[in-house]
Scaffold this motif. Sequence first.
Motif, PDB file in Angstrom:
ATOM      1  N   LEU A 197       0.825  -1.205   0.000  1.00  0.00           N
ATOM      2  CA  LEU A 197       0.000   0.000   0.000  1.00  0.00           C
ATOM      3  C   LEU A 197       0.860   1.257   0.000  1.00  0.00           C
ATOM      4  CD1 LEU A 197      -2.918  -0.860   2.454  1.00  0.00           C
ATOM      5  CD2 LEU A 197      -2.922  -0.882  -0.041  1.00  0.00           C
ATOM      6  N   GLU A 198       1.977   1.217   0.704  1.00  0.00           N
ATOM      7  CA  GLU A 198       2.879   2.362   0.719  1.00  0.00           C
ATOM      8  C   GLU A 198       3.488   2.590  -0.662  1.00  0.00           C
ATOM      9  OE1 GLU A 198       4.826   5.672   1.812  1.00  0.00           O
ATOM     10  OE2 GLU A 198       3.265   4.597   2.930  1.00  0.00           O
ATOM     11  N   PHE A 199       3.799   1.504  -1.363  1.00  0.00           N
ATOM     12  CA  PHE A 199       4.327   1.606  -2.723  1.00  0.00           C
ATOM     13  C   PHE A 199       3.300   2.251  -3.647  1.00  0.00           C
ATOM     14  CE2 PHE A 199       5.605  -0.924  -6.730  1.00  0.00           C
ATOM     15  CZ  PHE A 199       6.459   0.100  -7.150  1.00  0.00           C
ATOM     16  N   ILE A 200       2.027   1.854  -3.506  1.00  0.00           N
ATOM     17  CA  ILE A 200       0.952   2.415  -4.313  1.00  0.00           C
ATOM     18  C   ILE A 200       0.791   3.906  -4.002  1.00  0.00           C
ATOM     19  CG2 ILE A 200      -1.551   2.385  -4.711  1.00  0.00           C
ATOM     20  CD1 ILE A 200      -1.420  -0.661  -4.327  1.00  0.00           C
ATOM     21  N   ARG A 201       0.878   4.271  -2.742  1.00  0.00           N
ATOM     22  CA  ARG A 201       0.748   5.674  -2.352  1.00  0.00           C
ATOM     23  C   ARG A 201       1.901   6.510  -2.938  1.00  0.00           C
ATOM     24  NH1 ARG A 201      -0.302   3.424   2.964  1.00  0.00           N
ATOM     25  NH2 ARG A 201      -2.555   3.336   3.336  1.00  0.00           N
ATOM     26  N   GLN A 202       3.098   5.960  -2.922  1.00  0.00           N
ATOM     27  CA  GLN A 202       4.251   6.678  -3.477  1.00  0.00           C
ATOM     28  C   GLN A 202       4.077   6.935  -4.966  1.00  0.00           C
ATOM     29  OE1 GLN A 202       7.734   4.373  -2.442  1.00  0.00           O
ATOM     30  NE2 GLN A 202       7.546   4.824  -0.252  1.00  0.00           N
ATOM     31  N   LEU A 203       3.562   5.940  -5.685  1.00  0.00           N
ATOM     32  CA  LEU A 203       3.312   6.135  -7.126  1.00  0.00           C
ATOM     33  C   LEU A 203       2.261   7.210  -7.363  1.00  0.00           C
ATOM     34  CD1 LEU A 203       3.254   2.453  -8.463  1.00  0.00           C
ATOM     35  CD2 LEU A 203       5.061   4.136  -8.745  1.00  0.00           C
ATOM     36  N   ALA A 204       1.213   7.194  -6.525  1.00  0.00           N
ATOM     37  CA  ALA A 204       0.156   8.194  -6.656  1.00  0.00           C
ATOM     38  C   ALA A 204       0.696   9.591  -6.369  1.00  0.00           C
ATOM     39  CB  ALA A 204      -0.990   7.867  -5.712  1.00  0.00           C
ATOM     40  N   ASP A 205       1.576   9.723  -5.371  1.00  0.00           N
ATOM     41  CA  ASP A 205       2.162  11.028  -5.038  1.00  0.00           C
ATOM     42  C   ASP A 205       3.007  11.571  -6.186  1.00  0.00           C
ATOM     43  OD1 ASP A 205       0.953  10.964  -2.574  1.00  0.00           O
ATOM     44  OD2 ASP A 205       2.728  10.242  -1.502  1.00  0.00           O
ATOM     45  N   LYS A 206       3.742  10.675  -6.849  1.00  0.00           N
ATOM     46  CA  LYS A 206       4.581  11.109  -7.973  1.00  0.00           C
ATOM     47  C   LYS A 206       3.720  11.624  -9.133  1.00  0.00           C
ATOM     48  CE  LYS A 206       8.558   8.111  -7.068  1.00  0.00           C
ATOM     49  NZ  LYS A 206       9.383   6.984  -7.566  1.00  0.00           N
ATOM     50  N   LYS A 207       2.580  10.952  -9.349  1.00  0.00           N
ATOM     51  CA  LYS A 207       1.690  11.383 -10.417  1.00  0.00           C
ATOM     52  C   LYS A 207       0.992  12.686 -10.066  1.00  0.00           C
ATOM     53  CE  LYS A 207       0.544   6.910 -12.481  1.00  0.00           C
ATOM     54  NZ  LYS A 207      -0.564   5.975 -12.813  1.00  0.00           N
ATOM     55  N   GLY A 208       0.654  12.812  -8.746  1.00  0.00           N
ATOM     56  CA  GLY A 208      -0.049  14.013  -8.310  1.00  0.00           C
ATOM     57  C   GLY A 208       0.810  15.242  -8.349  1.00  0.00           C
TER      58      GLY A 208
END
Length: 250
Positions: free
Chosen positions: A239-250
């Motif tokens: 889940l932390e990996f998914i959040r990091q990817l989302a932050d990079k896109k955001g």
Amino acid sequence: MESYQDEIIVLQVNNWQTADRRAVCFSKEHGKIVFFAYGARYPKSRTGRLVQPFFCLNAEFYNGSHADKLKSCDLAEPMPQMEIDRLAYGFLMAEATDRLTELGEPSEGIYLLLKGCLRLLISRNPRIAALVYLIQLLDHCGIGPVYEVCVNCSSPADKEGWFSCEQGGYICSECGKIHGQTGDSLLFTEEVRMLWQRLRLLDFAEPGQFSVKGGTLMELEHILLQYLVYQTEQPLKSLEFIRQLADKKG
């Protein structure tokens, strides 16, 4: 040493000592298996090229006391090709499978679900594919939450209510007023409940075409992942990996 063969899907792989790998897989006939692939880290090792996350293999193992030993393996299906977003949700599926299953408990149903939803992950929206898998995995493991009726009074879940991880599902608004919401209570709307039911019954082999509102998808994802963390009793690293990817896109 006794040996056995099975079709497996690799869930996770870690380096072990100097030249080996320790891996976890889920198999068609033996359930979850922990095994060592000796020499897999050598550059010319064929085993090392095949023992990778999400690879589907025909494998032969030697029985071990704490972990089995990989004797040989070959591809059972073509190697999956995934970009990073799909990999991230694949890791979530793999981690949940590892956390919710036990060694020595075969389940062909879970194996076929994992195999089918990994195919779905490659071809369709990865977030929805992962949700389909997690919802149906919980049912296969016998810990799917109650959402058709209130867990307190058994009244039909036909209105907006609450979802409690601790109580195991839907709480109607009246019971929420009488007993009060627990500390983990989450708003559970009719739209989210209907989407949950649709994904729970979805045939991953023939999913068909359908659209989902972004807000409803986010609410369902939030509730489901909270429930999953409650059941596994520890945070999910993926889940932390998914959040990091989302932050990079955001």
